[in-house]
Design a protein around this motif. Structure first.
Motif, PDB file in Angstrom:
ATOM      1  N   TYR A 338       0.843  -1.192   0.000  1.00  0.00           N
ATOM      2  CA  TYR A 338       0.000   0.000   0.000  1.00  0.00           C
ATOM      3  C   TYR A 338       0.875   1.238   0.000  1.00  0.00           C
ATOM      4  O   TYR A 338       1.863   1.324   0.729  1.00  0.00           O
ATOM      5  CB  TYR A 338      -0.911  -0.010   1.229  1.00  0.00           C
ATOM      6  N   ASP A 420      -7.401   7.574   2.137  1.00  0.00           N
ATOM      7  CA  ASP A 420      -7.920   6.210   2.103  1.00  0.00           C
ATOM      8  C   ASP A 420      -8.467   5.832   3.477  1.00  0.00           C
ATOM      9  O   ASP A 420      -7.951   6.270   4.509  1.00  0.00           O
ATOM     10  CB  ASP A 420      -6.816   5.226   1.714  1.00  0.00           C
ATOM     11  N   GLY A 422      -9.585   2.802   6.246  1.00  0.00           N
ATOM     12  CA  GLY A 422      -9.279   1.433   6.615  1.00  0.00           C
ATOM     13  C   GLY A 422      -8.938   1.333   8.078  1.00  0.00           C
ATOM     14  O   GLY A 422      -9.243   2.230   8.874  1.00  0.00           O
ATOM     15  N   VAL A 432      -7.089  -1.690   3.813  1.00  0.00           N
ATOM     16  CA  VAL A 432      -7.737  -0.541   3.182  1.00  0.00           C
ATOM     17  C   VAL A 432      -9.128  -0.977   2.743  1.00  0.00           C
ATOM     18  O   VAL A 432      -9.289  -1.960   2.018  1.00  0.00           O
ATOM     19  CB  VAL A 432      -6.924  -0.039   1.967  1.00  0.00           C
ATOM     20  N   ARG A 435     -11.965   4.561  -0.303  1.00  0.00           N
ATOM     21  CA  ARG A 435     -11.217   5.778  -0.630  1.00  0.00           C
ATOM     22  C   ARG A 435     -12.085   7.010  -0.431  1.00  0.00           C
ATOM     23  O   ARG A 435     -13.242   7.037  -0.849  1.00  0.00           O
ATOM     24  CB  ARG A 435     -10.742   5.748  -2.087  1.00  0.00           C
TER      25      ARG A 435
END
Length: 548
Positions: A338, A420, A422, A432, A435
């Motif tokens: 990520y 993002d 998460g 995640v 978005r």
């Protein structure tokens, strides 16, 4: 603080001292690294393609000749040069040549066309631009000729692998021996080295500033975490004008001694052959690359024994794909990672014993970044609870080309808002889940929904439009348009495609599906509910995929 080229960066003297004293920053440039490798191992191959190779000694000679040619054109430290080259060895010389004389490079992906290229070159005030004459049946030189009158800062148009017309310069001519004598300028490692344009939620691509310090730091952490070492080889199918291809394809050989095999065009069967032929230990790519590599390896009966790591990111990566890859690879580990252009490799994939499930089901382990997860008010959430990721660390970018965008992207206490959503699991795994940014990630490439919407709103048959991500079996996401038609009648998909092509947008941004609707769903405050639209098109796709 102000950079030599006039760029306002978020880096101050205190940060420079702190990162250098900690050992995170090296206080040197890739130009110094290239000279050292050329002295120590001049005959060792640093980069190759399917049919050509470049040694460290040859790379430095080519770069010094090109640097002399650029110096003769009047480029000086702090000036900006753009390039839109495929994965050719010429790109290695371009990057090193600019570093040797302190010129800032602006890589632009070859899929971009006039609208995107003009915006980037104007924004960074590029004085020179290098393009192939033609590539994949597109005439880049002609495109640049058409843009030149609207770019007053652009003084030099340079053409690679082709004929230079009036007002243009052949790249080969600049690289010939006998150029201007260069008083090799002293460099500051904290200076801006690269500006990379990445799509954002505003519809206008942002220029991401990286320095000679931020780029190698990210790569060094990969080396340590994945057990790579100088002498290993990477396979690089991602464009060298993308953050992944640029760092691994052009820079890793000189920063840390891991050579690269550049692929001009991705093809799974060829990738298997290249990995086996050259003993490639690592590759980094988007989901379609991993899926097609596994399929090709299974067809070829190869378990890719040299491969240690396939780091997969840039878009959603199905856990089943990671498990299938790890059943295929003899000694390697496929894993999810990520990050972003601004914050490369926030996480690195799980590769140790007993971490197979984490590698498949999470987006990696935080390495080298401070990371926090916050709610809408900016307060830290409890472990395991969802929130927005914010990060800081030595590999983080130096700011945006537009200082106002830098200010908006950072919190008052210096954390970068990733955009993002998460959580972090008890094991320290990042997951995640969504978005905040209204982006579509098509095969690892960021596409701004607003940019497409702005262009489609200029079509006479469109009253309202919303662009959302649509599930795709290979690219993970692609573009879907929801259109409320004007009274004159609803346009069809082909007409919208022609309209966007005339507007100069890249083919990848053209919607692949059109839904005509009477109205767009909205919140109480009037905002379009794109989550609802994404759910609608996902339902359409899933029903279409179910066999009768």
């Amino acid at each position: 603080m102000k950079d030599l080229g006039g760029w306002e960066t978020r880096i101050d003297e205190g940060e420079i001292v702190r990162w250098r004293e900690s050992g995170a920053w090296r206080a040197r440039t890739i130009a110094e690294d290239a000279r050292d490798w050329a002295v120590r191992e001049p005959d060792r191959i640093c980069a190759r393609t399917a049919d050509d190779a470049l040694t460290y000694g040859e790379a430095l000679v080519r770069a010094e000749r090109l640097a002399a040619g650029l110096w003769g054109l009047g480029l000086r430290p702090g000036d900006v040069l753009g390039f839109q080259l495929p994965n050719w060895l010429e790109a290695v010389a371009v990057d090193l040549a600019c570093a040797l004389i302190g010129v800032v490079v602006v890589p632009i992906v070859p899929i971009y066309r006039g609208a995107e290229v003009a915006q980037a070159l104007a924004d960074c005030r590029a004085k020179a631009m290098i393009v192939p004459e033609r590539f994949r049946n597109f005439d880049y030189a002609a495109m640049l000729r058409g843009l030149a009158p609207s770019l007053p800062d652009l003084k030099h148009r340079i053409v690679a692998r082709g004929e230079a017309r009036a007002g243009e310069i052949a790249l080969d001519d600049l690289m010939r021996e006998g150029g201007a004598a260069v008083p090799w300028p002293a460099q500051r490692a904290e200076a801006v080295k690269m500006i990379l344009y990445t799509s954002g939620t505003t519809g206008r691509a942002k220029g991401v500033l990286h320095t000679h310090e931020t780029m190698p730091r990210s790569l060094e952490r990969c080396l340590d975490h994945w057990g790579l070492r100088p002498g290993d080889v990477s396979l690089m199918p991602s464009p060298v004008t993308h953050i992944t291809g640029f760092s691994w394809g052009l820079e890793m050989p000189f920063y840390h001694g891991v050579g690269t095999v550049l692929m001009e065009r991705w093809q799974g069967d060829e990738a298997v052959a290249l990995i086996d032929r050259h003993g490639a230990a690592v590759t980094v790519g988007a989901t379609p690359f991993l899926a097609e590599l596994v399929e090709a390896a299974e067809r070829a009966g190869s378990r890719l024994p040299s491969l240690k790591v396939f780091a997969c990111g840039g878009a959603a990566v199905p856990p089943g794909l990671v498990r299938r890859a790890n059943a295929c690879f003899a000694n390697g580990r496929a894993c999810r990672v990520y990050g972003s252009t601004e914050a490369p490799m926030v996480t690195l994939g799980w590769v140790g014993d007993g971490t197979a499930d984490l590698a498949a089901e999470s987006d990696g382990k935080i390495v080298d970044y401070d990371t926090r997860v916050v709610d809408e008010a900016g307060a830290a959430v409890a472990p395991g609870r969802e929130g927005e990721f914010q990060v800081r660390g030595p590999a983080l970018f130096a700011g945006y080309a537009d200082a106002r965008e830098t200010e908006a992207a950072f919190t008052a206490d210096g954390w970068f808002r990733m955009g993002d959503i998460g959580f972090v699991s008890p094991e320290g795994a990042v997951v995640v889940t969504g978005r905040k940014k209204d982006l579509i990630i098509r095969g690892g490439e960021n596409i701004s929904a607003k940019e497409i919407e702005d262009a489609l709103h200029r079509h006479p048959g469109v009253r309202e439009v919303a662009i959302v991500a649509m599930p795709h079996p290979r690219l993970v996401e692609t573009v879907c348009a929801f259109v409320v038609p004007a009274q004159s009648g609803a346009p069809d998909l082909a007409e919208l495609a022609r309209h966007l092509e005339r507007a100069g947008l890249a083919r990848q941004k053209i919607p692949e599906h059109l839904e005509i609707v009477e109205a767009l769903p909205r919140t109480a405050s009037g905002k379009i509910k794109k989550d609802t639209l994404r759910g609608m098109i996902a339902d359409v796709v899933s029903k279409r995929a179910v066999p009768a």
